[in-house]
Write an enzyme that holds these catalytic residues in place. Structure first.
Site, PDB file in Angstrom:
ATOM      1  N   ASP A  78       0.820  -1.214   0.000  1.00 42.10           N
ATOM      2  CA  ASP A  78       0.000   0.000   0.000  1.00 42.10           C
ATOM      3  C   ASP A  78       0.852   1.263   0.000  1.00 42.10           C
ATOM      4  OD1 ASP A  78      -2.042  -1.781   0.149  1.00 42.10           O
ATOM      5  OD2 ASP A  78      -3.017  -0.881   1.881  1.00 42.10           O
ATOM      6  N   CYS A 119       1.336  -8.097   5.527  1.00 38.91           N
ATOM      7  CA  CYS A 119       0.855  -6.735   5.325  1.00 38.91           C
ATOM      8  C   CYS A 119      -0.636  -6.684   4.989  1.00 38.91           C
ATOM      9  CB  CYS A 119       1.693  -6.041   4.271  1.00 38.91           C
ATOM     10  SG  CYS A 119       3.378  -5.705   4.874  1.00 38.91           S
ATOM     11  N   ASP A 120      -1.120  -5.484   5.005  1.00 42.50           N
ATOM     12  CA  ASP A 120      -2.497  -5.018   4.960  1.00 42.50           C
ATOM     13  C   ASP A 120      -3.584  -6.007   4.541  1.00 42.50           C
ATOM     14  OD1 ASP A 120      -1.009  -2.877   5.654  1.00 42.50           O
ATOM     15  OD2 ASP A 120      -2.023  -1.475   4.360  1.00 42.50           O
ATOM     16  N   LYS A 121      -3.765  -6.239   3.245  1.00 42.31           N
ATOM     17  CA  LYS A 121      -4.927  -7.010   2.790  1.00 42.31           C
ATOM     18  C   LYS A 121      -4.674  -8.507   2.801  1.00 42.31           C
ATOM     19  CE  LYS A 121      -6.254  -2.961   2.304  1.00 42.31           C
ATOM     20  NZ  LYS A 121      -4.927  -2.436   2.623  1.00 42.31           N
ATOM     21  N   CYS A 192       5.199  -2.066   8.629  1.00 47.16           N
ATOM     22  CA  CYS A 192       5.543  -0.764   9.207  1.00 47.16           C
ATOM     23  C   CYS A 192       5.236  -0.676  10.699  1.00 47.16           C
ATOM     24  CB  CYS A 192       4.827   0.342   8.439  1.00 47.16           C
ATOM     25  SG  CYS A 192       5.362   0.434   6.713  1.00 47.16           S
ATOM     26  N   GLU A 444      -6.923   4.349  -0.226  1.00 51.36           N
ATOM     27  CA  GLU A 444      -6.598   5.051   1.013  1.00 51.36           C
ATOM     28  C   GLU A 444      -6.243   6.510   0.743  1.00 51.36           C
ATOM     29  OE1 GLU A 444      -4.922   1.264   3.607  1.00 51.36           O
ATOM     30  OE2 GLU A 444      -3.523   2.808   2.926  1.00 51.36           O
ATOM     31  N   SER A 470      -5.228   4.970   5.522  1.00 55.99           N
ATOM     32  CA  SER A 470      -4.157   4.132   6.035  1.00 55.99           C
ATOM     33  C   SER A 470      -4.310   4.034   7.535  1.00 55.99           C
ATOM     34  CB  SER A 470      -2.804   4.757   5.691  1.00 55.99           C
ATOM     35  OG  SER A 470      -1.782   4.227   6.508  1.00 55.99           O
TER      36      SER A 470
END
Length: 567
Positions: A78, A119-121, A192, A444, A470
């Protein structure tokens, strides 16, 4: 075992022949076949080390008595895609990941799944896919990144770099200072370092009982992470022996625990989208009203970047997720301690071993940052079906706000206005047609929110959007407004200088015009043409539901919209 369909019986000789081509021996056909769903790729810092992790996990599964078969899912970064057309693919990638898990598991009749997301998704995508196939399953992520360190000892992260761009534009930072942050903020492998979406979701897997304690907080480069990857392999074999499946662990009670944790730690607003989507796949009844109720009775005990200058590695040292959950047990009947976990112990048995080593970072209930959760659901005539804000990252000064609307129909146009000095203190920024259908993809808004901070407007303006944020966004930023503009929601009807107001304590979000005026505007509204007409994003836009439903794909949704004139 489910895999016997391929490996047992005379008629399965052709299947076994192909397995032998993959290196299997006679003794392997008596063992459980384990899918190792790895999200390794070379473009996402949170995933660059997962190739070696996969090797360690496969070796551990063999030692534990299983036969591992590793395959990969896609992974989109992202942060790299942010602010470009690539960001439109981020949330839709969640559905592809879920579909790939379902496809690989059902096509090959595996006996269990070891998921390696980060990470994210990727985390919610794997959770959604695992819910569909319902096998013994364990999650063990790649782990968080360490925060960056400046020479003076200050901790920094990726959000520091995003906000530095705005500071440079207004003359509050030099080019050299920005370049230094660029070089220092992301020191190596891991997702992150703040309580952003990736870390939020990995922390939630602990509360769901689907990962061993430490999954959300042990840094990627910490030697203890190797022990966690290895121990998770042995734990998975025990789940097979005891026939404990995914949906035995992921229940309405464990989902309640996860949402309580989310509120207590002030997770990413994206967790609301993802928990709604995961609950739907698991057959669990969950909506924004239920989440709002949980927020109303769960105190905010922990604040990690962007809500403070503390980072995930510090939360790990303080006792991690189990310490937060244990603190919540001070509230009678809030945490369901009888839930089974992938350790084969109950959540209560796990919490008995937890210890809070930093009472300032993980506060007791009596000294909570706030009596209600770090995430807040808002309703009103601007968001009849709901909106969400990371309340723990909003200053006390902006708990209530009212101001004239500055209306933008795209992410890019508002970025130009902010950096061009066209936004003034007191303005209420509206970004619309960036929802799941309108974006498409619900990208985002980290660039606009970071530019607001960098331009020194963080204490004097608010922002509302049908897009999302985010996990690193901070300030008075309200997202997921439903219905979205592309569906003719009230956010599509806002005009320049309309007064918009919110109250984060009361949970309200309103445009201050009469219902009659809204209805007149609604009758005159014309749906814009789709931004994308071919490829995956066009198909996604046709099938995707509202943010208030988790932005999942639905055949009924496609039928509803394609049957309307002009669509």
């Amino acid at each position: 075992m489910k895999s016997d369909i391929f490996k047992s019986g005379f008629e399965q000789a052709p299947n076994r022949s192909l397995f032998r081509a993959c290196g299997l021996k006679d003794e392997d056909f008596k063992k459980p076949f384990i899918a190792v769903a790895n999200s390794y790729c070379q473009i996402v810092p949170g995933h660059i080390h997962l190739q070696e992790v996969g090797k360690l996990v496969c070796q551990s599964i063999r030692e534990a008595g299983g036969v591992p078969f590793e395959f990969n899912t896609i992974a989109i970064d992202d942060g790299i895609a942010m602010g470009t057309g690539g960001m439109l693919y981020s949330l839709p990638s969640r559905e592809i990941i879920a579909d790939s898990i379902e496809s690989m598991i059902n096509a090959h009749s595996f006996d269990a799944i070891y998921c390696i997301p980060n990470c994210d998704k990727i985390v919610p995508g794997m959770l959604m896919g695992a819910a569909r196939v319902n096998l013994p399953t364990i999650f063990c992520s790649g782990g968080p990144m360490l925060s960056g360190k400046l020479e003076g000892g200050e901790n920094v992260d990726l959000i520091s770099v995003f906000e530095a761009v705005g500071k440079y534009k207004r003359g509050a930072a030099t080019k050299e200072e920005v370049e230094l942050l660029e070089r220092k903020a992301c020191p190596g492998a891991g997702c992150c370092a703040g309580m952003f979406t990736a870390n939020s979701m990995n922390c939630l897997t602990e509360a769901l009982g689907l990962a061993l304690p430490g999954n959300g907080t042990i840094p990627a480069v910490d030697p203890a992470r190797k022990d966690l990857w290895r121990n998770s392999a042995f734990a998975l074999i025990e789940l097979i022996k005891k026939d404990i499946k995914f949906l035995d662990v992921l229940t309405s009670k464990s989902m309640h625990n996860a949402l309580c944790l989310d509120m207590a730690m002030g997770g990413s607003t994206n967790t609301i989208l993802h928990t709604l989507a995961i609950a739907r796949e698991a057959g669990i009844s969950l909506d924004l009203n239920a989440i709002s109720e949980i927020s109303g009775k769960t105190p905010n005990l922990c604040r990690i970047s962007p809500a403070s200058n503390r980072h995930i590695e510090e939360l790990n040292s303080a006792g991690g997720i189990m310490a937060i959950l244990k603190a919540l047990t001070e509230i009678p009947n809030l945490i369901n301690t009888d839930c089974i976990t992938v350790s084969c112990a109950t959540m209560g048995e796990q919490l008995a071993k937890a210890e809070n080593k930093d009472m300032e970072l993980i506060r007791p209930v009596k000294s909570a940052h706030s009596k209600t959760g770090g995430l807040k659901i808002l309703f009103g005539n601007l968001a009849p079906q709901g909106a969400v804000v990371k309340k723990s990252a909003v200053s006390e000064k902006l708990m209530r706000f009212s101001g004239p609307a500055r209306v933008f129909d795209s992410h890019d146009s508002v970025c130009e206005a902010i950096l061009g000095g066209k936004i003034n203190p007191g303005d209420f920024i509206v970004i619309r047609y960036e929802g799941p259908k309108g974006g498409p993809g619900m990208q985002e808004m980290l660039y606009p929110t970071s530019h607001i901070m960098g331009m020194g407007l963080g204490e004097s303006v608010a922002l509302v959007t049908d897009g999302r944020f985010s996990g690193g966004t901070r300030g008075a930023c309200i997202g997921h407004v439903s219905p979205e503009a592309a569906r003719g929601g009230p956010i599509a009807l806002v005009k320049e200088n309309d007064i918009i107001s919110y109250d984060l304590e009361k949970g309200t979000l309103n445009i201050e015009i009469s219902e009659e005026e809204l209805e007149t505007r609604r009758k005159n509204w014309v749906a814009p043409a789709p931004k994308v007409k071919t490829g995956w994003l066009a198909r996604y836009a046709a099938f995707v539901t509202s943010g208030s439903d988790g932005a999942v794909l639905s055949i009924e949704e496609a039928q509803k919209w394609t049957s309307k004139p002009g669509n």
